[in-house]
Design a protein around this motif. Structure first.
Motif, mmCIF file in Angstrom:
data_model
loop_
_atom_site.group_PDB
_atom_site.id
_atom_site.type_symbol
_atom_site.label_atom_id
_atom_site.label_comp_id
_atom_site.label_asym_id
_atom_site.label_seq_id
_atom_site.Cartn_x
_atom_site.Cartn_y
_atom_site.Cartn_z
ATOM 1 N N UNK A 22 1.033 -0.802 0.024
ATOM 2 C CA UNK A 22 -0.197 -0.005 -0.257
ATOM 3 C C UNK A 22 0.693 1.268 0.002
ATOM 4 N N UNK A 25 2.511 1.303 -3.260
ATOM 5 C CA UNK A 25 1.523 2.421 -4.430
ATOM 6 C C UNK A 25 1.500 3.406 -3.807
ATOM 7 N N UNK A 26 1.108 4.301 -2.941
ATOM 8 C CA UNK A 26 0.771 5.284 -2.831
ATOM 9 C C UNK A 26 1.824 6.582 -2.846
ATOM 10 N N UNK A 36 -1.048 0.233 -9.062
ATOM 11 C CA UNK A 36 -2.528 -0.418 -8.670
ATOM 12 C C UNK A 36 -1.741 -1.743 -7.815
ATOM 13 N N UNK A 37 -2.201 -2.206 -6.114
ATOM 14 C CA UNK A 37 -2.465 -2.853 -5.589
ATOM 15 C C UNK A 37 -3.188 -3.674 -5.190
ATOM 16 N N UNK A 38 -2.613 -4.921 -5.446
ATOM 17 C CA UNK A 38 -3.610 -6.056 -4.400
ATOM 18 C C UNK A 38 -3.264 -6.979 -3.839
ATOM 19 N N UNK A 39 -3.742 -7.689 -2.266
ATOM 20 C CA UNK A 39 -3.341 -8.343 -2.071
ATOM 21 C C UNK A 39 -3.550 -9.709 -1.701
ATOM 22 N N UNK A 180 -7.744 -2.726 5.191
ATOM 23 C CA UNK A 180 -6.722 -3.585 3.754
ATOM 24 C C UNK A 180 -7.506 -4.923 4.667
ATOM 25 N N UNK B 22 -6.816 6.923 -3.768
ATOM 26 C CA UNK B 22 -5.655 6.178 -4.056
ATOM 27 C C UNK B 22 -6.776 4.781 -3.044
ATOM 28 N N UNK B 189 -10.096 -5.547 -3.252
ATOM 29 C CA UNK B 189 -9.176 -5.807 -2.268
ATOM 30 C C UNK B 189 -8.222 -4.678 -2.600
ATOM 31 N N UNK B 190 -7.880 -4.373 -3.992
ATOM 32 C CA UNK B 190 -7.147 -3.927 -4.928
ATOM 33 C C UNK B 190 -6.993 -2.362 -4.915
ATOM 34 N N UNK B 191 -5.817 -1.572 -4.957
ATOM 35 C CA UNK B 191 -6.234 -0.174 -4.721
ATOM 36 C C UNK B 191 -5.361 0.573 -5.736
ATOM 37 N N UNK B 192 -6.600 1.697 -6.365
ATOM 38 C CA UNK B 192 -6.540 2.271 -7.774
ATOM 39 C C UNK B 192 -7.094 2.933 -7.334
#
Lengths: 221, 381, 287, 190, 64
Positions: A22, A25-26, A36-39, A180, B22, B189-192
């Motif tokens: 996170x 990505x930030x 894009x970030x995903x766990x 999260x 975000x 759960x995806x950050x975008x």
């Protein structure tokens, strides 16, 4: 580096792979990049395998989900390699030619001859540094292992800027509720309770990140 | 109690300033519900939905929603939101995977009772062995409940579709539930980056007395009003009544088409549709297809994309026209059964051109390369 | 005095069927009628398809005559024999599915509270024993745990009657019914006790043999649910069709069970509900 | 554009919902005649024609106009009644929507679940629905089209009904009074 | 209905127990000035519960 960097972070539950992803990505979005970030959640219990994925690019990213073909692999715990506590076996499966691996360890990970040869064919680079040790010594808690891992990543790749990561950290711990998962949120409170003030938390985290540089060692195959 | 100004839906959707955040898909749900003037929400935990309803609970605690509680199971939750909707308030809930299956009996009931409930579904595998990972197979089970079904590609879509779903659902002539579907984890759960309207504006309130059925509040037309008539035995010519009732529910979904066009810009979205090879997809399969099409372009192969946004009503006419000249229509899916390719085969001419795959399921990610190799194969033929 | 909504528009009053005219002129809305007034006012239920001698039908009739303010009451029913009668009552009512009545009612009650914060809107759940004690038990109990301000009434005919007389959790032990061809193997569920332990402020079990007692229990349940918390009333309603006795014996069956204590009559009131009822009933308005 | 036309029945065992045959609701200021989009004025004239040429025209007011449940209802009900009376039509109410037990008395009431009983019994050739909740109106209109030759007219305060032979939308007192005036004028000329 | 409850008017004392025992609505009407009940035979299903509670044997079930 290709125009899109795909980073796979493998660790154990509680080590902060989700949080690290996170923050990374930030920081990337603060630097004007796209991320894009995903766990990838299993049952996300403590010390069970946990993975998260970060994509960073200069262009819009559509692809999502597990990163099968990473450019960078970050291993947050030696057990990921030695005990196979990992979603992806072997730990470098899918690594792209010229890819990087960053391993948390006081010593170089033990690799078989076959593995060395495979990595050599890929023209891969493998670095290791004592992230947990630094977290304890500089940050005062092993919960800052993820910070040390990020510090190593920035040191080696310069994928995000130091101001970017500082702002991202401030946003993450400085207020507002991060989400999260419920378990991550609970851990957050535990972490916060270890520090008198948020600012202290930020400073210590930055200190951990910046302490990594001199400790980085490269493994030759 | 936060101060929020009521604005026209059109203002909220098009004119209002947008701030870029975000955030995860779950947080996008919170931001949509925060602005939707929701009266009441009922929650129940299930992975990968739980975070979204935690966050809806948080904004209830902040005063953005008037009532909220954790129900005892998904069937009870879907029943409770039905009761609340019959009582004339705007409600929201969410579930996914096995939760959807547990609650399944309620969905056709919502539709038959003409309840404009908005429910988010975060898809997850439903088979044994147990999985908590994304798989869109649950959608196959909901295709014929009568609900409107919108499929979000990413967190931005999820935010937009939830807000717009309330407006579409509550039109008098529509007034049936809208399910907003998003692939678990890949979206939740995806950050975008998500562009959201200011938090100090909200949609106009629900108008219960414009409903096509009486509100159960003993304040409107009295006497012997069932929202959900028990047209069972003991009733004269009850079969025709039942059949006509079902037809009316179908008709309601048809009447949603102009509103879906107005607010979502269409039931589908297309790119490069004159290409010989088209990819038709919904949800996360769209994202992976976009990557595959870009990779193909680098190899000098042109492929078009049809993103399906509304599954019910189904864009049959649009798809028939768009695919008329295509050599092949590749349908990548995140489920074992390939329900989207079946749907497409039912509406296109020469259904042999529909390539039913590639498919992944059980939580697997679909590498764009899988779609790319299909594009290559049919572009060459 | 009736609510404005219970008035016909003059333009069409001349063409309205007699039963509606009677409901407006001689119905129980705003009149404070009770069971004692039956026979001299237009009842809320018009006509129903239930069997001759049906104890459940009798209970429904008595419940409808016991409502403190029918003009502000919404009934939530469930699948079963009673759901054949509820479409015929002159109240807004909901039949959703089998067993989910208390969940539906929870949502409805909260919605009505949001829309009419200064008014009593009574949400009355009336369902059979199968709906309440078997298929819907978790939802019934959770509405009690949550303290939902609902009155829950069980029409206990000790079997699934609408589907043809199968064993239910409320059937007596040993009872031979469909799906229990060798007799029921476990005891009747002690739902009044469960209700008491689950947070109900008022619990009663009654039979239609004593209509005034039934009325009192229903009224108390509704009134306590307005202010104090959830309430539960269990009414024994013998079923001549599935238990194969003569229709005229329905009340005798109930009387026999009251007498031999196989259907014990009980009332449980929390001190808080007691105080609330004392204040109300002291005024002499109800009972 | 759909070729389907919403004509008087009997269309068959189970006629389709007109919406599913491609008939779209009219825009504000417009109306539908047998599925064709026409300006509201044209539909008003067509309604007058139908009412005046009918042998047995009936009005079916629904609960929204039978009960004085909110402000403005009484006036709208009076306007509608005046229209019915001026057109020489009879009035049969739809007081509620329950599946009535044991059955309705078709001479004096109509039920949305089986409206044909009333239409057959009274040999109704043109009917006007008003004040019926949209869902029930559509159910009734489909059943009427399926089993009777009755011509259906909907005066709808909401978005209108594709299943009626003629439908107005957002219709209130002005449209009803305009119809009354037109009917009276036509009667005067005859 | 083929059978219905019938009131033997002289025997009826207007106690209303039959009204409280009848499972069907609006079958019995209490006539205030005479203090007696009357039956609507179109509504009566002839179950006989009224007969079982009548203290004066004022009710019978019989052919219409």
């Amino acid at each position: 580096m290709t125009k899109k960097t795909s980073i796979r972070m493998s660790g154990l539950g509680g080590q902060g792979v989700v949080t690290a992803a996170h923050i990374l990505g930030s920081a990337a979005t603060r630097d004007g990049l796209v991320s894009t970030v995903n766990p990838f959640f299993g049952a996300e219990k403590r010390l069970a395998p946990a993975e998260s994925y970060v994509r960073v690019s200069s262009d819009r990213i559509f692809e999502r989900g597990e990163i099968l073909f990473p450019n960078v692999i970050m291993i947050f715990h030696p057990h990921v390699i030695s005990l196979g506590k990992c979603y992806t076996m072997p730990f470098f499966a899918g690594l792209q030619p010229g890819g990087l691996m960053l391993v948390n360890g006081d010593s170089a990970p033990e690799l078989s001859q076959d593995e060395r040869e495979a990595l050599k064919r890929l023209d891969a680079k493998l670095y290791y540094f004592p992230a947990t040790k630094l977290a304890l010594e500089v940050g005062g808690t092993d919960l800052a292992t993820n910070m040390a891992m990020l510090g190593g990543l920035i040191e080696i790749t310069h994928i995000v800027s130091w101001p970017g990561i500082t702002d991202a950290l401030a946003e993450r711990f400085g207020g507002g509720k991060f989400v999260a998962s419920a378990t991550t949120a609970a851990l957050d409170d535990a972490l916060k309770s270890k520090y008198e003030k948020i600012s202290q938390l930020l400073e210590q985290n930055m200190a951990v990140m910046q302490a990594v540089g001199p400790t980085i060692k490269e493994v030759t195959f | 109690m936060p101060e929020q100004k009521v604005v026209a839906p059109e203002f909220m959707f098009t004119e209002a300033a947008r701030e870029e955040q975000f955030i995860t898909g779950s947080e996008a749900v919170r931001e949509a519900v925060r602005r939707a003037n929701v009266d009441m929400a009922v929650s129940y935990p299930i992975t990968p939905q739980s975070e979204s309803m935690h966050l809806v609970g948080d904004i209830w605690a902040e005063g953005y929603i008037k009532d909220y509680y954790r129900g005892e199971n998904e069937f009870a939750v879907m029943s409770a939101v039905a009761g609340a909707a019959m009582g004339g308030v705007r409600v929201f809930t969410a579930t996914g995977g096995p939760g959807t299956m547990r609650a399944l009996e309620m969905f056709p009931t919502w539709v038959g009772a003409r309840l404009p409930i908005v429910c988010a579904f975060f898809t997850r595998g439903i088979n044994s062995p147990l999985t908590i990972q994304p798989d869109t197979i649950e959608m196959a089970h909901l295709l014929d409940t009568g609900m409107i079904m919108l499929h979000a590609e990413d967190a931005q879509d999820l935010y937009d579709m939830i807000l717009k779903a309330f407006i579409i659902a509550e039109q008098t002539e529509v007034h049936i539930p809208v399910g907003v579907f998003a692939d678990g984890f890949f979206v939740t759960h995806t950050r975008d980056k998500v562009r959201v309207a200011p938090a100090d504006i909200k949609l106009p309130p629900y108008k219960p007395y414009s409903a096509p059925v009486p509100v159960m509040d003993m304040e409107n037309v009295p006497f012997r009003q069932m929202r959900d008539p028990f047209v069972m035995k003991s009733n004269y010519v009850s079969y025709a009544a039942h059949a006509s009732w079902q037809q009316e529910v179908l008709a309601a979904a048809e009447r949603a088409r102009p509103f879906i066009r107005q607010y979502l810009g269409g039931l589908i979205e297309v790119e490069n549709e004159q290409a010989d090879v088209l990819v038709l997809a919904g949800g996360t399969a769209v994202c992976q297809s976009r990557e595959a099409i870009a990779m193909a372009r680098e190899e000098g192969i042109e492929a078009g994309l049809i993103k399906i946004k509304s599954l019910r009503p189904f864009p049959g006419e649009e798809l028939r026209a768009l695919t008329a000249k295509a050599k092949a229509v590749i349908v990548p899916e995140f489920n074992r059964v390939g329900w989207l390719s079946r749907e497409l085969r039912n509406v296109v001419q020469n259904p042999d051109r529909v390539v039913a795959g590639p498919r992944v399921f059980g939580g697997m990610t679909m590498p764009p390369d899988l779609i790319l190799s299909e594009i290559r194969r049919y572009a060459r033929e | 005095m009736s609510k404005p909504m219970l008035k016909m528009t003059t333009a069409f009053a001349d063409v309205m069927p007699a039963e509606y005219v009677e409901l407006v002129q001689n119905g129980p809305f705003g009149k404070g009628y009770g069971v004692a007034d039956l026979g001299s006012f237009k009842e809320l239920i018009e006509e129903h398809p239930l069997c001759a001698g049906c104890g459940l039908a009798l209970a429904v009739r008595l419940i409808m005559a016991s409502l403190p303010t029918p003009e502000d009451t919404v009934v939530v029913g469930s699948t079963g024999c009673s759901s054949l009668a509820f479409p015929q009552i002159a109240l807004q009512n909901i039949h959703s599915l089998f067993g989910n009545q208390n969940a539906v009612a929870s949502g409805l009650k909260r919605a009505l509270k949001l829309r009419f914060p200064d008014k009593h809107k009574d949400v009355l759940v009336v369902a059979g024993d199968g709906a309440t004690a078997d298929i819907g038990l978790d939802m019934v109990m959770h509405s009690w745990f949550r303290g939902e301000k609902l009155a829950t009434i069980m029409l206990d005919n000790e079997a699934y009657a609408n589907t043809g007389g199968q064993e239910s959790g409320m059937s007596p032990e040993g009872c031979v019914l469909n799906m229990a061809p060798t007799g029921k193997k476990f005891k009747k569920i002690a739902l009044p006790e469960i209700a008491r332990e689950s947070g109900c402020a008022y619990v009663a079990s009654v039979t239609p043999v004593q209509p005034r007692k039934l009325e009192k229990a229903v009224r108390r349940a509704i009134l306590v649910a307005r202010e104090v918390g959830p309430t539960y009333v269990q009414i024994f309603v013998p079923c001549p069709t599935n238990f194969k006795f003569k229709p005229q014996e329905t009340l005798a069956k109930a009387k026999q069970k009251e007498k031999d204590q196989t259907y014990p009559l009980r009332e449980f009131i929390t001190p808080e509900a007691q105080a609330y009822l004392a204040a109300l009933e002291g005024g002499g308005k109800h009972d | 554009m759909t070729k389907y036309r919403v004509l008087a029945g009997p269309e068959g065992y189970l006629p389709p919902a007109a919406a599913c045959e491609g008939i779209r609701l009219p825009d504000v200021g417009w109306a539908l005649i047998e599925g064709r989009h026409v300006p509201e004025q044209e539909a008003l004239s067509a309604i007058v024609d139908k009412l005046l040429s009918a042998k047995r025209p009936f009005f079916f007011p629904g609960p929204n106009l039978l009960w004085e449940w909110k402000e403005g209802v009484a006036e709208k009900a009076s306007a509608l009644r005046k229209l019915a009376d001026t057109a020489g039509a009879r009035v049969i109410p739809m007081p509620d929507y329950r599946p009535k037990y044991p059955m309705i008395n078709p001479a004096i009431e109509i039920n949305p679940n089986h409206p044909n009983l009333t239409i057959w019994h009274n040999k109704i050739d043109v009917c006007v629905l008003a004040g019926v909740h949209c869902h029930y109106a559509n159910v009734a209109l489909k059943i009427i089209r399926g089993g009777t030759d009755c011509y259906t007219i909907a005066i709808c305060g909401e978005a209108g009904h594709e299943d009626a032979n003629i439908t107005l939308r957002n219709a209130g007192i002005p449209q009803i009074e305009a119809l009354t005036a037109m009917v009276a004028e036509r009667r005067r000329l005859c | 209905m083929y059978v219905t409850a019938k009131v033997d008017e002289p025997k009826c004392i207007g106690c209303k127990l039959c009204i409280f025992a009848c499972p069907d609505p609006n079958v019995f009407t209490f006539v205030k000035d005479k203090k007696k009940v009357i039956v609507n035979p179109a509504r009566c299903k002839g179950c006989g519960l009224c007969v079982s509670v009548c203290p004066k044997d004022a009710l019978v079930i019989g052919n219409v």
